[in-house]
Design a protein around this motif. Sequence first.
Motif, PDB file in Angstrom:
ATOM      1  N   ARG A   1       0.823  -1.210   0.000  1.00  0.00           N
ATOM      2  CA  ARG A   1       0.000   0.000   0.000  1.00  0.00           C
ATOM      3  C   ARG A   1       0.855   1.257   0.000  1.00  0.00           C
ATOM      4  NH1 ARG A   1      -3.763  -2.122   4.875  1.00  0.00           N
ATOM      5  NH2 ARG A   1      -4.925  -3.720   3.717  1.00  0.00           N
ATOM      6  N   GLN A   2       1.881   1.250   0.819  1.00  0.00           N
ATOM      7  CA  GLN A   2       2.743   2.424   0.908  1.00  0.00           C
ATOM      8  C   GLN A   2       3.478   2.671  -0.406  1.00  0.00           C
ATOM      9  OE1 GLN A   2       5.536   2.331   4.153  1.00  0.00           O
ATOM     10  NE2 GLN A   2       6.632   4.160   3.473  1.00  0.00           N
ATOM     11  N   PHE A   3       4.022   1.604  -0.996  1.00  0.00           N
ATOM     12  CA  PHE A   3       4.749   1.755  -2.254  1.00  0.00           C
ATOM     13  C   PHE A   3       3.827   2.253  -3.370  1.00  0.00           C
ATOM     14  CE2 PHE A   3       6.267  -0.368  -6.245  1.00  0.00           C
ATOM     15  CZ  PHE A   3       7.352   0.471  -6.456  1.00  0.00           C
ATOM     16  N   ALA A   4       2.654   1.629  -3.504  1.00  0.00           N
ATOM     17  CA  ALA A   4       1.715   2.044  -4.554  1.00  0.00           C
ATOM     18  C   ALA A   4       1.249   3.472  -4.335  1.00  0.00           C
ATOM     19  CB  ALA A   4       0.526   1.088  -4.590  1.00  0.00           C
ATOM     20  N   ALA A   5       0.991   3.843  -3.086  1.00  0.00           N
ATOM     21  CA  ALA A   5       0.531   5.204  -2.792  1.00  0.00           C
ATOM     22  C   ALA A   5       1.604   6.231  -3.144  1.00  0.00           C
ATOM     23  CB  ALA A   5       0.146   5.311  -1.315  1.00  0.00           C
ATOM     24  N   GLU A   6       2.856   5.907  -2.898  1.00  0.00           N
ATOM     25  CA  GLU A   6       3.945   6.832  -3.235  1.00  0.00           C
ATOM     26  C   GLU A   6       3.991   7.092  -4.741  1.00  0.00           C
ATOM     27  OE1 GLU A   6       7.386   4.973  -1.633  1.00  0.00           O
ATOM     28  OE2 GLU A   6       6.961   5.575   0.451  1.00  0.00           O
TER      29      GLU A   6
ATOM     30  N   ALA B   1      -2.722  -0.703  -9.758  1.00  0.00           N
ATOM     31  CA  ALA B   1      -1.329  -0.380 -10.051  1.00  0.00           C
ATOM     32  C   ALA B   1      -0.884  -0.934 -11.405  1.00  0.00           C
ATOM     33  CB  ALA B   1      -0.438  -0.939  -8.935  1.00  0.00           C
ATOM     34  N   PRO B   2       0.168  -0.352 -12.005  1.00  0.00           N
ATOM     35  CA  PRO B   2       0.650  -0.764 -13.332  1.00  0.00           C
ATOM     36  C   PRO B   2       1.527  -2.006 -13.271  1.00  0.00           C
ATOM     37  CG  PRO B   2       1.976   1.055 -12.532  1.00  0.00           C
ATOM     38  CD  PRO B   2       0.909   0.828 -11.493  1.00  0.00           C
ATOM     39  N   VAL B   3       0.910  -3.168 -13.265  1.00  0.00           N
ATOM     40  CA  VAL B   3       1.625  -4.422 -13.010  1.00  0.00           C
ATOM     41  C   VAL B   3       1.697  -5.344 -14.233  1.00  0.00           C
ATOM     42  CG1 VAL B   3       1.127  -4.403 -10.536  1.00  0.00           C
ATOM     43  CG2 VAL B   3      -0.526  -5.431 -12.119  1.00  0.00           C
ATOM     44  N   ALA B   4       1.247  -4.874 -15.390  1.00  0.00           N
ATOM     45  CA  ALA B   4       1.152  -5.757 -16.556  1.00  0.00           C
ATOM     46  C   ALA B   4       2.502  -6.268 -17.029  1.00  0.00           C
ATOM     47  CB  ALA B   4       0.435  -5.040 -17.702  1.00  0.00           C
ATOM     48  N   ALA B   5       3.573  -5.549 -16.753  1.00  0.00           N
ATOM     49  CA  ALA B   5       4.890  -5.962 -17.258  1.00  0.00           C
ATOM     50  C   ALA B   5       5.327  -7.301 -16.680  1.00  0.00           C
ATOM     51  CB  ALA B   5       5.930  -4.883 -16.955  1.00  0.00           C
ATOM     52  N   HIS B   6       4.986  -7.566 -15.434  1.00  0.00           N
ATOM     53  CA  HIS B   6       5.479  -8.798 -14.805  1.00  0.00           C
ATOM     54  C   HIS B   6       4.393  -9.831 -14.548  1.00  0.00           C
ATOM     55  CE1 HIS B   6       4.000  -6.740 -11.105  1.00  0.00           C
ATOM     56  NE2 HIS B   6       3.765  -7.977 -10.695  1.00  0.00           N
TER      57      HIS B   6
ATOM     58  N   ARG C   1      15.447 -14.124 -14.470  1.00  0.00           N
ATOM     59  CA  ARG C   1      15.084 -12.926 -15.230  1.00  0.00           C
ATOM     60  C   ARG C   1      13.629 -12.536 -14.978  1.00  0.00           C
ATOM     61  NH1 ARG C   1      16.705 -12.653 -21.273  1.00  0.00           N
ATOM     62  NH2 ARG C   1      16.314 -10.466 -20.732  1.00  0.00           N
ATOM     63  N   ILE C   2      12.766 -13.513 -14.741  1.00  0.00           N
ATOM     64  CA  ILE C   2      11.395 -13.192 -14.329  1.00  0.00           C
ATOM     65  C   ILE C   2      11.427 -12.549 -12.945  1.00  0.00           C
ATOM     66  CG2 ILE C   2       9.146 -14.151 -13.715  1.00  0.00           C
ATOM     67  CD1 ILE C   2       9.617 -16.348 -15.775  1.00  0.00           C
ATOM     68  N   ALA C   3      12.231 -13.113 -12.049  1.00  0.00           N
ATOM     69  CA  ALA C   3      12.302 -12.621 -10.673  1.00  0.00           C
ATOM     70  C   ALA C   3      12.817 -11.193 -10.592  1.00  0.00           C
ATOM     71  CB  ALA C   3      13.176 -13.550  -9.834  1.00  0.00           C
ATOM     72  N   SER C   4      13.677 -10.797 -11.509  1.00  0.00           N
ATOM     73  CA  SER C   4      14.247  -9.444 -11.499  1.00  0.00           C
ATOM     74  C   SER C   4      13.401  -8.444 -12.271  1.00  0.00           C
ATOM     75  CB  SER C   4      15.659  -9.471 -12.086  1.00  0.00           C
ATOM     76  OG  SER C   4      15.621  -9.828 -13.461  1.00  0.00           O
ATOM     77  N   GLY C   5      12.406  -8.932 -13.001  1.00  0.00           N
ATOM     78  CA  GLY C   5      11.590  -8.047 -13.831  1.00  0.00           C
ATOM     79  C   GLY C   5      12.171  -7.808 -15.204  1.00  0.00           C
ATOM     80  N   ASP C   6      13.262  -8.487 -15.547  1.00  0.00           N
ATOM     81  CA  ASP C   6      13.900  -8.277 -16.847  1.00  0.00           C
ATOM     82  C   ASP C   6      13.213  -9.044 -17.971  1.00  0.00           C
ATOM     83  OD1 ASP C   6      15.944  -6.537 -15.987  1.00  0.00           O
ATOM     84  OD2 ASP C   6      17.069  -8.230 -15.184  1.00  0.00           O
ATOM     85  N   ALA C   7      12.566 -10.159 -17.666  1.00  0.00           N
ATOM     86  CA  ALA C   7      11.861 -10.949 -18.682  1.00  0.00           C
ATOM     87  C   ALA C   7      10.374 -10.607 -18.637  1.00  0.00           C
ATOM     88  CB  ALA C   7      12.061 -12.436 -18.443  1.00  0.00           C
ATOM     89  N   VAL C   8       9.863 -10.135 -19.762  1.00  0.00           N
ATOM     90  CA  VAL C   8       8.443  -9.790 -19.891  1.00  0.00           C
ATOM     91  C   VAL C   8       7.808 -10.822 -20.815  1.00  0.00           C
ATOM     92  CG1 VAL C   8       6.775  -8.051 -20.632  1.00  0.00           C
ATOM     93  CG2 VAL C   8       8.925  -7.352 -19.554  1.00  0.00           C
ATOM     94  N   PHE C   9       6.781 -11.521 -20.341  1.00  0.00           N
ATOM     95  CA  PHE C   9       6.196 -12.624 -21.082  1.00  0.00           C
ATOM     96  C   PHE C   9       4.818 -12.283 -21.639  1.00  0.00           C
ATOM     97  CE2 PHE C   9       9.410 -15.416 -19.461  1.00  0.00           C
ATOM     98  CZ  PHE C   9       9.423 -16.483 -20.355  1.00  0.00           C
TER      99      PHE C   9
ATOM    100  N   LYS D   1      10.042  -3.538 -11.854  1.00  0.00           N
ATOM    101  CA  LYS D   1      11.412  -3.768 -11.383  1.00  0.00           C
ATOM    102  C   LYS D   1      11.594  -3.287  -9.946  1.00  0.00           C
ATOM    103  CE  LYS D   1      13.891  -4.061 -15.761  1.00  0.00           C
ATOM    104  NZ  LYS D   1      15.056  -3.630 -16.535  1.00  0.00           N
ATOM    105  N   GLN D   2      10.896  -2.234  -9.581  1.00  0.00           N
ATOM    106  CA  GLN D   2      10.964  -1.764  -8.203  1.00  0.00           C
ATOM    107  C   GLN D   2      10.289  -2.762  -7.257  1.00  0.00           C
ATOM    108  OE1 GLN D   2      12.525   0.857  -6.747  1.00  0.00           O
ATOM    109  NE2 GLN D   2      13.497   1.208  -8.739  1.00  0.00           N
ATOM    110  N   LEU D   3       9.191  -3.363  -7.708  1.00  0.00           N
ATOM    111  CA  LEU D   3       8.579  -4.435  -6.920  1.00  0.00           C
ATOM    112  C   LEU D   3       9.548  -5.592  -6.754  1.00  0.00           C
ATOM    113  CD1 LEU D   3       4.924  -4.687  -8.325  1.00  0.00           C
ATOM    114  CD2 LEU D   3       5.594  -3.910  -6.048  1.00  0.00           C
ATOM    115  N   ALA D   4      10.221  -5.953  -7.849  1.00  0.00           N
ATOM    116  CA  ALA D   4      11.184  -7.057  -7.803  1.00  0.00           C
ATOM    117  C   ALA D   4      12.301  -6.765  -6.804  1.00  0.00           C
ATOM    118  CB  ALA D   4      11.758  -7.310  -9.190  1.00  0.00           C
ATOM    119  N   ALA D   5      12.785  -5.525  -6.786  1.00  0.00           N
ATOM    120  CA  ALA D   5      13.859  -5.153  -5.870  1.00  0.00           C
ATOM    121  C   ALA D   5      13.427  -5.274  -4.415  1.00  0.00           C
ATOM    122  CB  ALA D   5      14.311  -3.721  -6.158  1.00  0.00           C
ATOM    123  N   ARG D   6      12.116  -5.210  -4.177  1.00  0.00           N
ATOM    124  CA  ARG D   6      11.572  -5.333  -2.823  1.00  0.00           C
ATOM    125  C   ARG D   6      11.140  -6.765  -2.500  1.00  0.00           C
ATOM    126  NH1 ARG D   6      11.098  -0.336  -4.589  1.00  0.00           N
ATOM    127  NH2 ARG D   6      10.893   1.422  -3.136  1.00  0.00           N
ATOM    128  N   GLY D   7      11.430  -7.688  -3.402  1.00  0.00           N
ATOM    129  CA  GLY D   7      11.078  -9.084  -3.169  1.00  0.00           C
ATOM    130  C   GLY D   7       9.602  -9.369  -3.345  1.00  0.00           C
TER     131      GLY D   7
END
Length: 383
Positions: A28-33, A95-100, A126-134, A57-63
Amino acid sequence: MNTLARKATMEHTPAVAEPCAGLRSQVRQFAAEWRDAGRYTPRSDSWLRSFDLEFSKQLAARGLIAMTYPKEFGGAGRTHVERLAVTEELLRAGAPVAAHWIGDRQIGPAILRHGTRELQEEIVPRIASGDAVFCLGMSEPEAGSDLASVRTSAQTADGGWLVNGHKIWTTQAHRSTHAYLLARTASGERKHDGLTEFILDMDSEGVTVTPIVDLAGEHHFNEVRFENVFVPARRVLGEPGRGWRQVIEQLSFERGGAERALSSYPVLVELIAETARQRDDQELHAVLGGLIARLAVLRRLCFEVARAMDEGQAPVQQAAALKYLGNAFEHDVIEALRRTDLCQDPAFDSVFGQALLASPAFGLRGGAAEVLLSLIARQEART
């Protein structure tokens, strides 16, 4: 906030929310920011239509992507119940989550279940890091919900396979780095025989992507054509010719998530606000109360599917039931808001307008109602 609105914020379902309060607060905090900084506008159907690779990718960096994947492949080693909490909050936020979304939801788990070690090491991190978009190379012009009728073919070649065929309604193919592809590699007594799953690079020679623009002028659908596209042998997922069982299993991941009930959640938020303004409209209050009760049941179904996955199951029938009931709920939320004064002249880019234009696809993507009901009926027959 009135009682109904408080319940609809989904903060008070103990079976799901209490063990995951910290995760929910983090999301919630991340999306609100991001929202408050003007980096996205909440919308319905965000998991298909709202694409922002940096957000993913920012979501990925936060696990918060690949949460259930093993740590050795870049995952967090967490449970599907915990992942459900995160996906619910992202969908609530529009939130804009379509990439992953597609890669995280079903391709990574499919590779972890059926892929070789080499394929796992190549693709899953690569999926885990957000680098692979399927994107999903499943539906064809004459094979939608009836995926066993696909005609796209793959023939053996030196070191791999040559793919020829035509896919349609391929979401975000124009932005994808990879495609999951279902193709026919042999003929058999049944049309379900001889199907094989592949992981394909979208920048391969012979891949052509043509946009399909929807009624609102948005481009997220595509046609994809394959002309002698070479796929290395290491990119086969599972055993050649025996992909149908894997497809069915994978669809339980696709059909069994919170997006099957929450694609129109921003509309429900507006309906709650409108109901609060119309305090004397008892009929509208009753409609909203019924919708919130149904949402509670659907969330419980999501939880049961997630728990089954944590136990190593592929809950095909439960996921089919969730998708069937969730589709009806999403349509009914839109219809309830349509009956209010708020929607006398809806704009395409309004919350209601976006959801209304997206709604025809609710009952098609991931399987039409007839397909879902047949899966549920077979389960009932066995019991």
